[in-house]
Design a protein around this motif. Structure first.
Motif, PDB file in Angstrom:
ATOM      1  N   THR A   1      -2.257 -10.373 -13.064  1.00 13.30           N
ATOM      2  CA  THR A   1      -2.133 -11.497 -12.143  1.00 13.30           C
ATOM      3  C   THR A   1      -0.895 -12.279 -12.540  1.00 13.30           C
ATOM      4  N   LEU A   2      -0.069 -12.596 -11.551  1.00 14.81           N
ATOM      5  CA  LEU A   2       1.171 -13.327 -11.776  1.00 14.81           C
ATOM      6  C   LEU A   2       1.089 -14.697 -11.122  1.00 14.81           C
TER       7      LEU A   2
ATOM      8  N   THR B   1      -3.311  -9.202  -3.845  1.00 11.52           N
ATOM      9  CA  THR B   1      -4.238 -10.237  -3.405  1.00 11.52           C
ATOM     10  C   THR B   1      -3.633 -11.575  -3.785  1.00 11.52           C
ATOM     11  N   LEU B   2      -3.495 -12.455  -2.790  1.00  9.93           N
ATOM     12  CA  LEU B   2      -2.945 -13.784  -3.046  1.00  9.93           C
ATOM     13  C   LEU B   2      -4.074 -14.791  -3.114  1.00  9.93           C
TER      14      LEU B   2
ATOM     15  N   ARG C   1       0.825  -1.222   0.000  1.00 10.04           N
ATOM     16  CA  ARG C   1       0.000   0.000   0.000  1.00 10.04           C
ATOM     17  C   ARG C   1       0.851   1.261   0.000  1.00 10.04           C
ATOM     18  N   GLY C   2       2.048   1.183   0.586  1.00  7.45           N
ATOM     19  CA  GLY C   2       2.950   2.328   0.569  1.00  7.45           C
ATOM     20  C   GLY C   2       3.427   2.694  -0.823  1.00  7.45           C
TER      21      GLY C   2
ATOM     22  N   VAL D   1      -2.225  -7.944  -8.785  1.00  4.16           N
ATOM     23  CA  VAL D   1      -1.696  -6.625  -8.452  1.00  4.16           C
ATOM     24  C   VAL D   1      -2.652  -5.574  -8.978  1.00  4.16           C
ATOM     25  N   GLU D   2      -3.057  -4.659  -8.093  1.00  6.72           N
ATOM     26  CA  GLU D   2      -3.913  -3.541  -8.480  1.00  6.72           C
ATOM     27  C   GLU D   2      -3.225  -2.237  -8.120  1.00  6.72           C
ATOM     28  N   ARG D   3      -3.504  -1.209  -8.905  1.00  4.54           N
ATOM     29  CA  ARG D   3      -3.026   0.157  -8.627  1.00  4.54           C
ATOM     30  C   ARG D   3      -4.115   0.845  -7.840  1.00  4.54           C
TER      31      ARG D   3
END
Length: 175
Positions: free
Chosen positions: A105-106, A77-78, A70-71, A85-87
């Protein structure tokens, strides 16, 4: 383990000209990860090259759980071995991002790259129209990565949200 490297280049409104742009050219590239890399669920390597210190790089390494992202204005989200990964919306004055945006998503072993640039106000007060600018390059690895992984090869996912910060039409592409 999730490994995130954010490389930022920051400059002032006075540093917008061509000679200043030449001085910061190429600074928004990935750098080797620190060795040994600390252990943790999420490791963040944050690198800043700031005009205020003649673009000398400053590195910071932090570890924590998924909330540490968040920083960096990211949300992780796992789901099993996959990481989405979201911005997150940030405090940028331009481009204004009002909602979170899914970047990619990775799966385990994959690397994603996110590129963006922003214009920020020095203060939140509209009475001070002073600006500064940042160019971001973020690499995210899902799983252990070598110290040079972000330097070589192509990412598995690539999102480029850079825009023209000084006016003109934007350039956006998602791969």
């Amino acid at each position: 383990m999730i490994v995130i490297q954010r490389t930022r280049v920051r400059w002032s409104a006075a540093g917008r000209g061509a000679p200043q742009a030449d001085a910061r050219r190429g600074l928004d590239r990935a750098v080797p990860l620190p060795t040994p890399l600390p252990t943790g669920d999420v490791v963040v390597h944050d690198v800043l090259a700031d005009e205020a210190v003649n673009y000398a790089r400053h590195d910071d390494v932090q570890t924590g759980d998924v909330s540490i992202a968040r920083g960096l204005a990211l949300w992780l989200t796992l789901d099993g071995s996959a990481a989405t990964v979201e911005r997150l919306p940030g405090r940028a004055a331009f481009p204004r991002v009002g909602t979170s945006t899914r970047l990619f998503t990775l799966t385990h072993g994959q690397v994603g790259r996110y590129r963006a640039n922003f214009r920020f106000r020095f203060t939140d007060c509209a009475c001070n129209p002073s600006w500064y600018y940042e160019n971001w390059l973020i690499h995210i690895g899902n799983g252990d990565v070598g110290h040079d992984r972000f330097l070589r090869g192509q990412p598995d996912r690539d999102v480029d949200n850079r825009v023209h910060l000084y006016g003109g039409s934007g350039r956006r592409s998602n791969h």
